[in-house]
Write a protein that holds these residues in place. Structure first.
Motif, mmCIF file in Angstrom:
data_model
loop_
_atom_site.group_PDB
_atom_site.id
_atom_site.type_symbol
_atom_site.label_atom_id
_atom_site.label_comp_id
_atom_site.label_asym_id
_atom_site.label_seq_id
_atom_site.Cartn_x
_atom_site.Cartn_y
_atom_site.Cartn_z
ATOM 1 N N PRO A 60 0.797 -1.244 0.000
ATOM 2 C CA PRO A 60 0.000 0.000 0.000
ATOM 3 C C PRO A 60 0.821 1.282 0.000
ATOM 4 O O PRO A 60 0.322 2.328 0.364
ATOM 5 N N ASP A 61 2.064 1.197 -0.422
ATOM 6 C CA ASP A 61 2.926 2.365 -0.365
ATOM 7 C C ASP A 61 2.925 3.149 -1.672
ATOM 8 O O ASP A 61 1.936 3.760 -2.030
ATOM 9 N N ILE A 62 4.055 3.142 -2.363
ATOM 10 C CA ILE A 62 4.188 3.888 -3.612
ATOM 11 C C ILE A 62 4.816 2.999 -4.666
ATOM 12 O O ILE A 62 5.473 2.012 -4.348
ATOM 13 N N LEU A 63 4.613 3.371 -5.909
ATOM 14 C CA LEU A 63 5.252 2.683 -7.029
ATOM 15 C C LEU A 63 6.077 3.721 -7.768
ATOM 16 O O LEU A 63 5.566 4.776 -8.147
ATOM 17 N N LEU A 64 7.339 3.438 -7.893
ATOM 18 C CA LEU A 64 8.256 4.308 -8.610
ATOM 19 C C LEU A 64 8.768 3.532 -9.801
ATOM 20 O O LEU A 64 9.130 2.368 -9.666
ATOM 21 N N TYR A 65 8.733 4.142 -10.969
ATOM 22 C CA TYR A 65 9.273 3.425 -12.121
ATOM 23 C C TYR A 65 10.130 4.334 -12.985
ATOM 24 O O TYR A 65 9.994 5.550 -12.977
ATOM 25 N N ILE A 66 11.023 3.671 -13.704
ATOM 26 C CA ILE A 66 11.919 4.331 -14.653
ATOM 27 C C ILE A 66 11.700 3.654 -15.991
ATOM 28 O O ILE A 66 11.729 2.426 -16.093
ATOM 29 N N PHE B 292 8.865 15.078 -2.004
ATOM 30 C CA PHE B 292 10.177 14.431 -2.026
ATOM 31 C C PHE B 292 10.562 14.034 -3.446
ATOM 32 O O PHE B 292 11.703 14.226 -3.871
ATOM 33 N N PHE B 293 9.601 13.503 -4.200
ATOM 34 C CA PHE B 293 9.838 13.135 -5.595
ATOM 35 C C PHE B 293 10.304 14.352 -6.390
ATOM 36 O O PHE B 293 11.277 14.283 -7.143
ATOM 37 N N GLU C 272 11.722 17.104 -5.229
ATOM 38 C CA GLU C 272 13.044 17.522 -4.763
ATOM 39 C C GLU C 272 14.148 16.624 -5.331
ATOM 40 O O GLU C 272 15.186 17.123 -5.778
ATOM 41 N N GLU C 273 13.919 15.325 -5.300
ATOM 42 C CA GLU C 273 14.941 14.388 -5.755
ATOM 43 C C GLU C 273 15.157 14.481 -7.271
ATOM 44 O O GLU C 273 16.298 14.463 -7.733
ATOM 45 N N THR C 274 14.084 14.584 -8.037
ATOM 46 C CA THR C 274 14.267 14.682 -9.486
ATOM 47 C C THR C 274 14.899 16.011 -9.856
ATOM 48 O O THR C 274 15.724 16.078 -10.767
ATOM 49 N N SER C 275 14.582 17.057 -9.131
ATOM 50 C CA SER C 275 15.212 18.354 -9.365
ATOM 51 C C SER C 275 16.713 18.276 -9.058
ATOM 52 O O SER C 275 17.534 18.822 -9.796
ATOM 53 N N MET C 276 17.049 17.581 -7.981
ATOM 54 C CA MET C 276 18.454 17.430 -7.602
ATOM 55 C C MET C 276 19.232 16.729 -8.715
ATOM 56 O O MET C 276 20.332 17.121 -9.047
ATOM 57 N N PHE C 277 18.642 15.691 -9.316
ATOM 58 C CA PHE C 277 19.327 14.982 -10.403
ATOM 59 C C PHE C 277 19.626 15.929 -11.562
ATOM 60 O O PHE C 277 20.650 15.800 -12.216
ATOM 61 N N ASN C 278 18.728 16.850 -11.831
ATOM 62 C CA ASN C 278 18.933 17.766 -12.955
ATOM 63 C C ASN C 278 19.910 18.894 -12.633
ATOM 64 O O ASN C 278 20.571 19.396 -13.538
ATOM 65 N N THR C 279 20.023 19.290 -11.381
ATOM 66 C CA THR C 279 20.923 20.384 -11.041
ATOM 67 C C THR C 279 22.321 19.893 -10.682
ATOM 68 O O THR C 279 23.274 20.646 -10.825
ATOM 69 N N MET C 280 22.453 18.649 -10.277
ATOM 70 C CA MET C 280 23.753 18.136 -9.852
ATOM 71 C C MET C 280 24.595 17.607 -11.021
ATOM 72 O O MET C 280 25.800 17.563 -10.934
ATOM 73 N N LYS C 281 23.961 17.211 -12.107
ATOM 74 C CA LYS C 281 24.711 16.661 -13.224
ATOM 75 C C LYS C 281 25.130 17.782 -14.165
ATOM 76 O O LYS C 281 24.410 18.755 -14.347
ATOM 77 N N PRO C 282 26.305 17.643 -14.792
ATOM 78 C CA PRO C 282 26.769 18.706 -15.703
ATOM 79 C C PRO C 282 25.907 18.808 -16.944
ATOM 80 O O PRO C 282 25.228 17.943 -17.338
#
Length: 110
Positions: free
Chosen positions: A28-34, A97-98, A100-110
């Motif tokens: 009953p939690d969350i589903l995250l997919y790529i 949180f989702f 924040e984390e996806t934003s971090m991936f875009n700002t941390m990578k060159p």
């Protein structure tokens, strides 16, 4: 491919949502997919899944949030999503949180 089912085949998206329903009945939690990057088709896979999600009318039961993040190769993008039941007690926090984390991936990578 001759004889292959159309990506918009009703049986395919019905099967996908049966799998999602089963997942949430046991987890009953969350589903995250790529989306798979196989063949460079990740953008098409992301669009197709969004199409299926909207066609199946799942917006009434689930929050569905997608994001594009930079891939290993700066010219490519990865497509991720989170699905969470609307009655989840921490839905707002998970969605934040989702973001924040996806934003971090875009700002941390060159």
């Amino acid at each position: 491919m001759s004889g292959a089912a159309s990506p918009k085949d009703m049986k395919i998206w019905q099967t996908v949502f049966c799998i999602i329903e089963e997942f949430f009945s046991k987890n009953p939690d969350i589903l995250l997919y790529i989306c798979s990057t196989d063949g460079g088709q990740q953008a098409q896979r992301a669009r197709l899944f969004s199409y299926w999600f909207n066609k199946a009318g799942q917006q009434e039961r689930y929050f569905f949030k997608t994001a594009e993040i930079k891939g290993e190769d700066p010219k490519t993008k990865e497509y991720v999503a989170v699905i969470i039941p609307k009655n989840h007690p921490q839905a707002a926090e998970v969605l934040s949180f989702f973001d924040e984390e996806t934003s971090m991936f875009n700002t941390m990578k060159p």
